[in-house]
Design a protein around this motif. Structure first.
Motif, mmCIF file in Angstrom:
data_model
loop_
_atom_site.group_PDB
_atom_site.id
_atom_site.type_symbol
_atom_site.label_atom_id
_atom_site.label_comp_id
_atom_site.label_asym_id
_atom_site.label_seq_id
_atom_site.Cartn_x
_atom_site.Cartn_y
_atom_site.Cartn_z
ATOM 1 N N TYR A 154 31.628 31.177 -33.870
ATOM 2 C CA TYR A 154 32.514 31.978 -33.038
ATOM 3 C C TYR A 154 33.968 31.576 -33.259
ATOM 4 O O TYR A 154 34.856 32.427 -33.393
ATOM 5 C CB TYR A 154 32.161 31.816 -31.549
ATOM 6 C CG TYR A 154 31.091 32.742 -31.052
ATOM 7 C CD1 TYR A 154 31.304 34.119 -30.985
ATOM 8 C CD2 TYR A 154 29.857 32.250 -30.635
ATOM 9 C CE1 TYR A 154 30.320 34.980 -30.524
ATOM 10 C CE2 TYR A 154 28.864 33.100 -30.165
ATOM 11 C CZ TYR A 154 29.094 34.459 -30.111
ATOM 12 O OH TYR A 154 28.120 35.306 -29.657
ATOM 13 N N ARG A 158 36.605 34.101 -34.878
ATOM 14 C CA ARG A 158 37.733 34.488 -34.023
ATOM 15 C C ARG A 158 39.070 34.183 -34.701
ATOM 16 O O ARG A 158 40.049 34.922 -34.536
ATOM 17 C CB ARG A 158 37.639 33.759 -32.680
ATOM 18 C CG ARG A 158 38.472 34.357 -31.570
ATOM 19 C CD ARG A 158 38.354 33.526 -30.303
ATOM 20 N NE ARG A 158 36.997 33.449 -29.810
ATOM 21 C CZ ARG A 158 36.429 34.374 -29.034
ATOM 22 N NH1 ARG A 158 37.123 35.444 -28.692
ATOM 23 N NH2 ARG A 158 35.186 34.225 -28.614
ATOM 24 N N SER A 194 37.854 43.973 -34.773
ATOM 25 C CA SER A 194 37.969 43.822 -33.321
ATOM 26 C C SER A 194 38.025 45.151 -32.580
ATOM 27 O O SER A 194 38.055 45.176 -31.358
ATOM 28 C CB SER A 194 39.233 43.032 -32.976
ATOM 29 O OG SER A 194 40.382 43.786 -33.335
ATOM 30 N N GLU A 220 30.794 41.191 -31.091
ATOM 31 C CA GLU A 220 30.870 40.533 -29.783
ATOM 32 C C GLU A 220 32.304 40.148 -29.435
ATOM 33 O O GLU A 220 32.753 40.341 -28.303
ATOM 34 C CB GLU A 220 29.958 39.305 -29.778
ATOM 35 C CG GLU A 220 28.477 39.676 -29.842
ATOM 36 C CD GLU A 220 27.569 38.476 -29.647
ATOM 37 O OE1 GLU A 220 28.030 37.479 -29.051
ATOM 38 O OE2 GLU A 220 26.412 38.544 -30.066
ATOM 39 N N ILE A 221 33.027 39.632 -30.421
ATOM 40 C CA ILE A 221 34.433 39.283 -30.188
ATOM 41 C C ILE A 221 35.259 40.552 -29.994
ATOM 42 O O ILE A 221 36.191 40.590 -29.193
ATOM 43 C CB ILE A 221 34.965 38.430 -31.354
ATOM 44 C CG1 ILE A 221 34.221 37.086 -31.393
ATOM 45 C CG2 ILE A 221 36.468 38.201 -31.239
ATOM 46 C CD1 ILE A 221 34.447 36.278 -32.652
ATOM 47 N N LEU A 223 34.232 43.349 -28.602
ATOM 48 C CA LEU A 223 34.014 43.825 -27.231
ATOM 49 C C LEU A 223 34.966 43.132 -26.264
ATOM 50 O O LEU A 223 35.536 43.768 -25.372
ATOM 51 C CB LEU A 223 32.562 43.572 -26.817
ATOM 52 C CG LEU A 223 31.529 44.590 -27.296
ATOM 53 C CD1 LEU A 223 30.120 44.047 -27.101
ATOM 54 C CD2 LEU A 223 31.693 45.916 -26.552
ATOM 55 N N GLU A 224 35.148 41.830 -26.433
ATOM 56 C CA GLU A 224 36.091 41.088 -25.598
ATOM 57 C C GLU A 224 37.513 41.606 -25.810
ATOM 58 O O GLU A 224 38.294 41.707 -24.858
ATOM 59 C CB GLU A 224 36.044 39.596 -25.941
ATOM 60 C CG GLU A 224 34.718 38.920 -25.669
ATOM 61 C CD GLU A 224 34.722 37.486 -26.163
ATOM 62 O OE1 GLU A 224 35.820 36.969 -26.502
ATOM 63 O OE2 GLU A 224 33.646 36.871 -26.226
ATOM 64 N N HIS A 225 37.822 41.923 -27.061
ATOM 65 C CA HIS A 225 39.187 42.334 -27.419
ATOM 66 C C HIS A 225 39.597 43.621 -26.709
ATOM 67 O O HIS A 225 40.744 43.752 -26.266
ATOM 68 C CB HIS A 225 39.257 42.513 -28.934
ATOM 69 C CG HIS A 225 40.594 42.957 -29.440
ATOM 70 N ND1 HIS A 225 41.690 42.113 -29.497
ATOM 71 C CD2 HIS A 225 41.030 44.165 -29.910
ATOM 72 C CE1 HIS A 225 42.725 42.770 -29.984
ATOM 73 N NE2 HIS A 225 42.356 44.015 -30.233
ATOM 74 N N LEU A 227 37.994 45.031 -23.998
ATOM 75 C CA LEU A 227 37.465 45.177 -22.643
ATOM 76 C C LEU A 227 38.535 45.426 -21.593
ATOM 77 O O LEU A 227 38.343 46.214 -20.668
ATOM 78 C CB LEU A 227 36.652 43.933 -22.262
ATOM 79 C CG LEU A 227 35.857 44.031 -20.958
ATOM 80 C CD1 LEU A 227 34.874 45.199 -21.013
ATOM 81 C CD2 LEU A 227 35.105 42.724 -20.692
ATOM 82 N N GLY A 228 39.688 44.788 -21.747
ATOM 83 C CA GLY A 228 40.732 44.946 -20.739
ATOM 84 C C GLY A 228 41.618 46.152 -20.939
ATOM 85 O O GLY A 228 42.564 46.364 -20.160
ATOM 86 N N HIS A 232 38.729 51.322 -23.169
ATOM 87 C CA HIS A 232 37.512 50.612 -23.580
ATOM 88 C C HIS A 232 36.243 51.425 -23.368
ATOM 89 O O HIS A 232 35.277 51.280 -24.115
ATOM 90 C CB HIS A 232 37.406 49.267 -22.843
ATOM 91 C CG HIS A 232 36.902 49.373 -21.433
ATOM 92 N ND1 HIS A 232 37.731 49.607 -20.357
ATOM 93 C CD2 HIS A 232 35.641 49.287 -20.927
ATOM 94 C CE1 HIS A 232 37.017 49.652 -19.255
ATOM 95 N NE2 HIS A 232 35.753 49.468 -19.562
#
Length: 357
Positions: A154, A158, A194, A220-221, A223-225, A227-228, A232
């Motif tokens: 990860y 990242r 991303s 997965e990374i 999705l985090e990128h 999400l905010g 999204h």
């Protein structure tokens, strides 16, 4: 007005970020600026507008000789100026500072890869396989680490995604200006990292929905990128290894942004074949890639080091255009774009019936 002049006019508002390279031309310039960020000298000047030498010494807890040397280097690079006993940020640098994420990303990655150039440039030219085996560049971009969910994998994934995502954040604007993304409903971004490219497209086009297909940890990374972000809910991720799995179908736009150069030509063209099969009949395949780098008259800046080390990977757009034509695509178009290096935008319409062989 010539086509080139017309394009320049259209892109005028999208390329201001290129100013950052003016302050990262040499290793000395870049290292001095990185230190100024690290010790918060830039932050203090931005917050206070100006500082006296005495105030800077107190705030930075640096000795007088050290501060004066740093100030001299920054002043020579046009980052700061001294007037009436005060230290100010230069007006031109304040423009570059609007793109601080890009400045700091370029500083970090060029610095991290300097030994690849300083110690192994001869190997890159004479024995590329040896260079790949010993370079930090290919340890960083090791896609084998994008499958198993370990902490180290990860962290490493990242790290390189930070570079690619930050570059895409600014490079994408030219593509979005020159191609009408509003003509599409469902976009599939292959190797979309991303999700930054899809995010930028969805931000401009409220009716567009986008899907990123990439390796498992990248998704997965990613999705985090996103999400905010407000967009999204219109962005999805599909985990896949496209060397062994087909692309999902049902998209009227299939895009490749700075992805095909990562792969040998035969594999890159196989991805394009998959894209034509996956796109809806009469849909669009879009490629936005760097072209071959051939410095003419001006030495590339230090900040370009990560890009220069990939110089063997960038292809002429005709390689992609000819393959798309061989698959029965029509309306194959190419636009040449000058950003920090040559870029090419290639688009093609997929066959109205049937699929690529």
């Amino acid at each position: 007005m010539t086509a080139a002049a017309s394009q320049d006019k259209r892109l005028a508002g999208t390329v201001e970020y290129l100013v950052v390279d003016e302050y990262l031309r040499t290793m000395v310039d870049a290292r001095a600026l990185k230190t100024a960020f690290e010790v918060r000298f830039i932050d203090l000047l931005e917050e206070h507008g100006a500082l006296s030498e005495a105030a800077a010494l107190k705030a930075l807890k640096m000795d007088e000789q050290g501060l004066r040397f740093l100030v001299a280097l920054l002043e020579a690079n046009g980052v700061i100026e001294r007037r009436r006993g005060q230290i100010f940020l230069q007006e031109g640098f304040c423009v570059a500072l609007k793109y601080r994420d890009l400045l700091e990303t370029k500083l970090d990655f060029a610095g991290a890869l300097i030994n690849d150039f300083a110690d192994s440039f001869t190997a890159l030219l004479m024995d590329p396989a040896s260079f790949m085996g010993q370079s930090r560049l290919f340890q960083l971009f090791d896609y084998r680490r994008c499958f198993e969910p370990t902490l180290e994998n990860y962290q490493r994934t990242r790290a390189w995604m930070r570079l690619t995502s930050t570059l895409t954040r600014y490079e994408a604007a030219a593509c979005l200006e020159l191609h009408d993304f509003g003509a599409h409903r469902r976009m599939l971004d292959v190797g979309g990292n991303s999700g930054e490219f899809v995010l930028q497209a969805c931000r401009r086009q409220p009716a567009l929905r986008g899907t990123v297909v990439d390796l498992p940890l990248v998704c997965e990374i990613g999705l985090e990128h996103v999400l905010g972000e407000e967009e999204h809910s219109r962005i999805a991720f599909i985990k896949a290894d496209l060397r062994a799995e087909p692309l999902p179908a049902g998209y009227d736009l299939v895009s490749f942004k700075s992805m095909l150069h990562d792969w040998p030509e035969q594999q890159a063209l196989a991805f394009l074949t998959q894209a034509v099969r996956a796109a809806e009949p009469g849909g669009t395949v879009l490629i936005f890639e760097r072209g071959p780098i051939a410095p003419k008259g001006v030495t590339p800046p230090f900040s370009m080091l990560p890009i220069l080390l990939f110089f063997r990977s960038y292809r002429q757009p005709s390689v992609y255009a000819m393959h798309l034509e061989s698959l029965g695509c029509t309306d194959v178009r190419r636009q040449d774009i000058r950003l920090d290096t040559p870029f090419h935008l290639v688009t093609a319409r997929t066959p109205a019936a049937g699929r690529a062989g």
